[in-house]
Design an enzyme around this catalytic site. Sequence first.
Site, PDB file in Angstrom:
ATOM      1  CB  CYS A 146      10.831  10.474   0.415  1.00  0.00           C
ATOM      2  SG  CYS A 146      10.177  11.759   1.511  1.00  0.00           S
ATOM      3  CG  HIS A 160       4.904   4.674   9.048  1.00  0.00           C
ATOM      4  ND1 HIS A 160       4.041   3.785   8.451  1.00  0.00           N
ATOM      5  CD2 HIS A 160       5.468   5.362   8.030  1.00  0.00           C
ATOM      6  CE1 HIS A 160       4.087   3.937   7.130  1.00  0.00           C
ATOM      7  NE2 HIS A 160       4.936   4.888   6.851  1.00  0.00           N
ATOM      8  CG  HIS A 216       9.186   7.687   5.587  1.00  0.00           C
ATOM      9  ND1 HIS A 216       8.501   8.436   4.668  1.00  0.00           N
ATOM     10  CD2 HIS A 216       8.379   6.653   5.901  1.00  0.00           C
ATOM     11  CE1 HIS A 216       7.320   7.876   4.439  1.00  0.00           C
ATOM     12  NE2 HIS A 216       7.213   6.807   5.175  1.00  0.00           N
ATOM     13  NE  ARG A 232      -1.263   2.553   2.853  1.00  0.00           N
ATOM     14  CZ  ARG A 232      -0.725   3.658   3.326  1.00  0.00           C
ATOM     15  NH1 ARG A 232      -0.563   4.726   2.558  1.00  0.00           N
ATOM     16  NH2 ARG A 232      -0.304   3.712   4.589  1.00  0.00           N
ATOM     17  CG  ASP A 233       3.501   4.187   3.006  1.00  0.00           C
ATOM     18  OD1 ASP A 233       3.424   5.123   2.197  1.00  0.00           O
ATOM     19  OD2 ASP A 233       4.133   4.274   4.074  1.00  0.00           O
ATOM     20  CG  ASN A 259       7.495   3.557   3.431  1.00  0.00           C
ATOM     21  OD1 ASN A 259       7.002   4.131   4.382  1.00  0.00           O
ATOM     22  ND2 ASN A 259       6.909   3.468   2.257  1.00  0.00           N
TER      23      ASN A 259
HETATM   24 MG    MG Z   1       5.430   5.565   4.824  1.00  0.00          MG
END
Ligand code: MG
Length: 316
Positions: free
Chosen positions: A254, A221, A223, A25-26, A263
């Site tokens: 990003c 979460h 990055h 997803r992300d 991520n």
């Molecule tokens: Mg993310």
Amino acid sequence: MTGLPQQMALEGVPRSVTIHEVGPRDGLQNETAVLATATKADLVERLAHAGLTSIEVTAFVRPERVPQLADAEALVAELGRRQLPASVRLSALVPNVEGLSRALGAGLHEVAVFTSATESFAKANLNRSREESLAMIAAVLAEAERSGTAVRGYVSMCFGDPWEGAVQVAEVVSVGRRLVDLGCYELSLGDTIGVATPGHVVAMIEALAEVGVGPERLAVHFHDTYGQALANTLAALQCGVSSVDASAGGLGGCPFAKSATGNLATEDLVFQLEGLGVQTGVHLDELVSTSAWMAEQLGRPSASRVVRAMTKEDAR
Ligand code: MG
């Protein structure tokens, strides 16, 4: 690379960690390439067989806004035809009640909602104020409770915002507390632009604990845009956080920096956790070969250091 990393426990780190895999997803949402539904299903299936037990597979958003994830219903239907281990929990991001009903209609039992710690990002990304965003989330949670659906809450821009710069810890605490009060079972603190450093992470977790949101309710979460993701993760683990979001192969990039590194890569996380002797249930070799295969599909090298290191070794 048999026997490596060597296992050396570190005091204060949880004995087991749940990895919430967000690559499909992300990750894919922020890739320019749009993959076929079958390829995405292959990815999820391979991740599940590599031992990942919590996988966010797509988002039920408007297809014209996120064309990469326009096949949400078809993907979940395809996954229903795949042989996934029984322990795997699939979830999807939903922006509103309509997204929730689409996710439930597709057969999912777990969703995630998201809002921003800052007014600027709420306006830019969600096209509404933070309060309006929280009102939409309240509606999702009320509906989810009726259907017995578990809801995870993301707060983005917790450690810095591309428009506002610094973000006050108190602002994040206030938004986070609201999401928990609305019924989110877990709060994922997002460092959307990758600028957090470990002291900031510890201050955030301690401030949330002071308002009754302990580390057992938190996920992180991070990055890796500025190379801080693993240091920040370790700081969070040492505060008692045992749920960490990561993206296989570092999928995603990003959107707020020129960097291809977004991520935290799941492989980089697993390597550290293995070294710490922390149980994850993930088979690193299988995960690395999955991400090497995905990099081929996307036509570019993986952003994960571990994927690069281990595939280079394999090629010798
Ligand atoms: Mg993310």
